[in-house]
Each structure stands twice: as structure tokens, then as C-alpha cells.
Design a protein around this motif. Structure first.
Motif, PDB file in Angstrom:
ATOM      1  N   PRO A 138       0.544  -6.265  20.702  1.00 20.27           N
ATOM      2  CA  PRO A 138      -0.271  -7.052  21.644  1.00 20.27           C
ATOM      3  C   PRO A 138      -1.678  -6.499  21.876  1.00 20.27           C
ATOM      4  N   ASP A 139      -1.829  -5.168  21.783  1.00 19.36           N
ATOM      5  CA  ASP A 139      -3.151  -4.582  22.018  1.00 19.36           C
ATOM      6  C   ASP A 139      -4.005  -4.520  20.753  1.00 19.36           C
ATOM      7  N   GLY A 140      -3.477  -5.097  19.657  1.00 19.32           N
ATOM      8  CA  GLY A 140      -4.238  -5.112  18.416  1.00 19.32           C
ATOM      9  C   GLY A 140      -3.896  -3.985  17.465  1.00 19.32           C
ATOM     10  N   ASN A 141      -3.179  -2.966  17.955  1.00 26.93           N
ATOM     11  CA  ASN A 141      -2.725  -1.903  17.055  1.00 26.93           C
ATOM     12  C   ASN A 141      -1.711  -2.478  16.063  1.00 26.93           C
ATOM     13  N   ARG A 142      -1.492  -1.749  14.971  1.00 31.43           N
ATOM     14  CA  ARG A 142      -0.543  -2.185  13.955  1.00 31.43           C
ATOM     15  C   ARG A 142       0.599  -1.184  13.807  1.00 31.43           C
ATOM     16  N   LEU A 143       1.803  -1.709  13.591  1.00 31.10           N
ATOM     17  CA  LEU A 143       2.904  -0.867  13.128  1.00 31.10           C
ATOM     18  C   LEU A 143       2.866  -0.894  11.604  1.00 31.10           C
ATOM     19  N   VAL A 144       2.786   0.284  11.009  1.00 34.30           N
ATOM     20  CA  VAL A 144       2.611   0.404   9.566  1.00 34.30           C
ATOM     21  C   VAL A 144       3.764   1.210   8.983  1.00 34.30           C
ATOM     22  N   ARG A 145       4.364   0.667   7.925  1.00 40.47           N
ATOM     23  CA  ARG A 145       5.434   1.381   7.217  1.00 40.47           C
ATOM     24  C   ARG A 145       4.857   1.982   5.937  1.00 40.47           C
ATOM     25  N   PHE A 146       4.976   3.299   5.807  1.00 39.28           N
ATOM     26  CA  PHE A 146       4.435   4.002   4.646  1.00 39.28           C
ATOM     27  C   PHE A 146       5.501   4.205   3.581  1.00 39.28           C
ATOM     28  N   ASP A 147       5.064   4.120   2.345  1.00 46.34           N
ATOM     29  CA  ASP A 147       5.916   4.419   1.194  1.00 46.34           C
ATOM     30  C   ASP A 147       5.236   5.541   0.425  1.00 46.34           C
ATOM     31  N   TYR A 148       5.949   6.615   0.165  1.00 45.23           N
ATOM     32  CA  TYR A 148       5.299   7.769  -0.449  1.00 45.23           C
ATOM     33  C   TYR A 148       6.274   8.531  -1.326  1.00 45.23           C
ATOM     34  N   ASP A 149       5.696   9.329  -2.190  1.00 49.65           N
ATOM     35  CA  ASP A 149       6.467  10.156  -3.111  1.00 49.65           C
ATOM     36  C   ASP A 149       6.189  11.609  -2.777  1.00 49.65           C
ATOM     37  N   GLY A 150       7.145  12.264  -2.127  1.00 52.21           N
ATOM     38  CA  GLY A 150       6.961  13.658  -1.750  1.00 52.21           C
ATOM     39  C   GLY A 150       7.121  13.846  -0.255  1.00 52.21           C
ATOM     40  N   ILE A 151       6.422  14.840   0.298  1.00 50.01           N
ATOM     41  CA  ILE A 151       6.478  15.168   1.717  1.00 50.01           C
ATOM     42  C   ILE A 151       5.251  14.570   2.404  1.00 50.01           C
ATOM     43  N   PHE A 152       5.492  13.725   3.407  1.00 50.59           N
ATOM     44  CA  PHE A 152       4.403  12.964   4.020  1.00 50.59           C
ATOM     45  C   PHE A 152       3.292  13.876   4.547  1.00 50.59           C
ATOM     46  N   GLU A 153       3.683  14.966   5.224  1.00 52.27           N
ATOM     47  CA  GLU A 153       2.677  15.861   5.809  1.00 52.27           C
ATOM     48  C   GLU A 153       1.781  16.473   4.741  1.00 52.27           C
TER      49      GLU A 153
END
Length: 355
Positions: A138-153
């Protein structure tokens, strides 16, 4: 006095004039070489010191509470993927700014430009990282789902950029200077800047003096720094931020209070954390959760006795917090003195001790 007793506070009541040249653009070479203004909140008396003098104002039996959050490289730059699956590197350039982790691979984010990233849009950041817009909040922010290979950090350290406040125009040569020396847990979109003044050597001297150090965690979100857009301060709504108080920290703080010591918070984030976790009897409880506490004049502090803080933006929630601990007129007079004495302001600037 409670916050309900003051309903007529206006955002403009917290305005002050600041020459742009006093906004610190770079950290000092030596973290603890900054200046320190000491403000006695009862008398209004001011003293001009150096930050290393802070030890003279800490007594054996006191407890210093610091926020051990670590700023993440939250700014990611990529390209929107064409709907036909064409070359992923030729789509519109976009930015995804990580705000809060919702699950292992889903984050609440800010995105730019918003019109390019509606629900279902996909973003390519490189061979190891991509994302999909799950929903628009509602505030314009987005929920984003990430897809990655390895360790996210590790991928984030490689691809992301440490965010600096918009008033800092210079590029930071060493990203480590926007971290405290005791930063431990990843999660902040901005640094708890009052802690940037401490060195390992100074902290060791403080402990040797008999001052306890309690570590709490609050992952700083951008909501803390968003401008107040309403005239009536009481109508402003804070965004939630995650905090954690360990059993060890709670025991240390409660024991300090029981024995007559002072709770001295390093920064507004530490203050907001302990005030969120403390009950009406002045007992702090361990645990974790989200807080949207908004502290402004009229607030009854439950456990905070003293505050080490930087100089904050005009009309900001942070300036309102320090005005609650002291007194608005006294704080604004101190800020006027800081301007006259050419103190350095904001994140990389000088410090104030309110006691």
C-alpha cells in the motif's frame, strides 16, 4: 507527562537554519577525533569537548547500550527483463533497495522507477542473481523474491552498494567507515551513526573504568529518516524496524538500574530499542520483534538516562526524540551554538552527550 498531553506540536517547531557547508561529507581519519558537545539537560549548560573525553562522563557501574547492527550493501542495480525474454542486459535500468528481510529470499524493498517494476516484473542483476516483484504494498514498497546461486550475503557483498544518506555527495573511499567497529548482525539500511565515533581502544578504556557494555540490535530502516510530511507531529507514523534484546543484555541493563547506575544509550536507535522493550515498571525484557515507537516531547522515558547522539536534520523524528529527552528550546539553543561553533553535522559529523 505523557505524549497525549501535548497535541499541538508542529513539525515546524523543530526547524533550524543550517549552512550547507556544515554538513560533514567525509568521515574524519580518526574515528574518535570528532568534537563532543556536552549538554546538561537540567541546567542547559553546554561544554565543548573532544569525543575521547566521553570517558570522563561515564562512571563505574554505568551501562553503555550500543546497537550492533551491520549495514548491508542494500542498493542493487540491474535491468528489467523484457517480457519476451530477450537479452536481459538491455532492459530498463532499475534500482532495488533492500529494506527488510521477510523470509529467506523475500525482501521488502524500495524500487526505482516504480512504473517499470509492477507486480510480476523480473529483474536481472547478473548471472548469479535475479528477482521477481511479488506484490506492490500500500505504501508503494515492493515485496521482491530473489533467485540466486550461492550464498545471498556473499552475492550482496559482491553486487550491492552500501547506501549513504542523500545529503552526502562524496563517494566513500572505505565502506567500512560507515560501519561501527562492533557491527555484527546484517540487516540495516543505514548506520547507527552515533556509534561511528568509537574505536576499539576507547571502548577498552571504558570497560577498564568499570562501565558495562550491553549489545542490542535494531536494524535501521529508512523510515527513521523519512521526512515528517504532516503539520501535526502526533499524526506522523513510523515504519516498523526489527529489534532484538538478548537475555544477557536485559540482565545487564536491569542489574545496572537496580544498583543505581545509569543507562547511557549510544544513538537514537539504541534508545528506541530499550524504550520499546521496557515495561511501565522500568524493567527491560529480552526478546525480539518489530517496533514503530515514535518518541517526541511529552514522552516519559522508561529506562534511558543519557544519550550519545549526532546532530540531526531539521524537522526530523530524530531531532524530536532528543527534544523529548531534554527540552525543545534547550536543544534548539544547543544546535544554534553548534552552528556558531561550526560543528560538523549529520552522519559523519560531531557528537553530543545529553546527560
Amino acid at each position: 507527562m505523557t505524549q497525549d498531553t501535548e497535541k499541538k506540536l508542529k513539525t515546524s517547531d523543530f526547524f533550524y537554519e543550517l549552512p550547507p557547508e556544515l554538513i560533514a561529507q567525509d568521515p574524519l581519519e580518526n574515528r574518535s577525533a570528532s568534537r563532543l558537545m556536552v549538554l546538561d539537560r537540567k541546567s542547559g549548560e553546554l561544554s565543548h569537548k573532544h569525543f575521547t573525553d566521553i570517558i570522563d562522563y561515564l562512571n563505574p557501574g554505568d551501562c553503555l547500550v550500543r546497537n550492533n547492527t551491520r549495514v548491508i550493501p542494500a542498493r542493487l542495480f540491474g535491468h528489467k527483463v523484457h517480457s519476451d525474454g530477450a537479452d536481459k542486459t538491455t532492459g530498463a535500468s532499475v534500482e532495488v533497495f533492500l529494506l527488510k528481510r521477510k523470509s529467506d529470499n523475500v525482501w521488502e524493498t524500495l524500487v526505482r522507477p516504480g512504473k517499470k517494476l509492477r507486480e510480476g516484473a523480473e529483474v536481472f542483476f547478473g548471472d548469479r542473481l535475479s528477482a521477481r516483484i511479488e506484490s506492490v504494498l500500500p505504501d508503494g514498497n515492493r515485496l521482491v523474491r530473489f533467485d540466486y546461486d550461492g550464498i545471498f550475503e556473499e552475492i550482496l557483498d559482491e553486487l550491492g552498494q552500501v547506501p549513504l544518506p542523500p545529503y552526502i555527495k562524496h563517494e566513500l573511499a572505505d565502506a567500512g567507515r560507515y560501519q561501527t567497529v562492533y557491527a555484527k548482525f546484517d540487516g540495516s539500511a543505514a548506520a547507527p551513526t552515533a556509534g561511528l565515533h568509537f574505536t576499539d581502544e576507547l571502548l577498552e578504556k571504558i570497560e577498564q573504568k568499570g562501565v558495562q557494555i550491553a549489545d542490542i540490535t535494531l536494524h535501521v530502516g529508512l523510515g527513521t529518516f523519512r521526512p515528517v510530511k504532516v503539520d501535526d507531529v502526533t499524526k506522523h507514523h513510523m515504519h516498523t524496524e526489527f529489534y532484538r534484546v538478548t537475555d544477557a543484555a536485559a540482565d545487564m541493563i536491569n542489574t545496572t538500574k537496580k544498583n543505581g547506575g545509569r543507562i547511557i544509550c549510544v544513538g537514537t536507535t539504541s534508545c528506541r530499542t530499550v524504550e520499546s522493550a521496557t515495561d511501565d515498571q522500568g524493567i527491560i525484557h529480552s526478546g525480539e520483534g518489530d517496533t514503530d515507537i515514535f518518541i517526541y516531547p511529552g514522552y516519559d522515558f522508561k529506562i534511558t538516562d543519557s544519550l550519545i547522539t549526532n546532530f540531526h536534520l531539521p524537522e526530523s523524528t530524530l531531532l524530536m526524540l532528543v527534544s523529548a529527552l531534554c527540552d525543545r528550546d534547550t536543544i534548539l539553543a544547543a544546535y544554534a551554538e553548534a552552528v556558531r561553533e561550526k560543528y560538523r553535522f549529520f552522519s559523519f559529523g560531531d557528537a553530543m552527550l545529553i546527560q
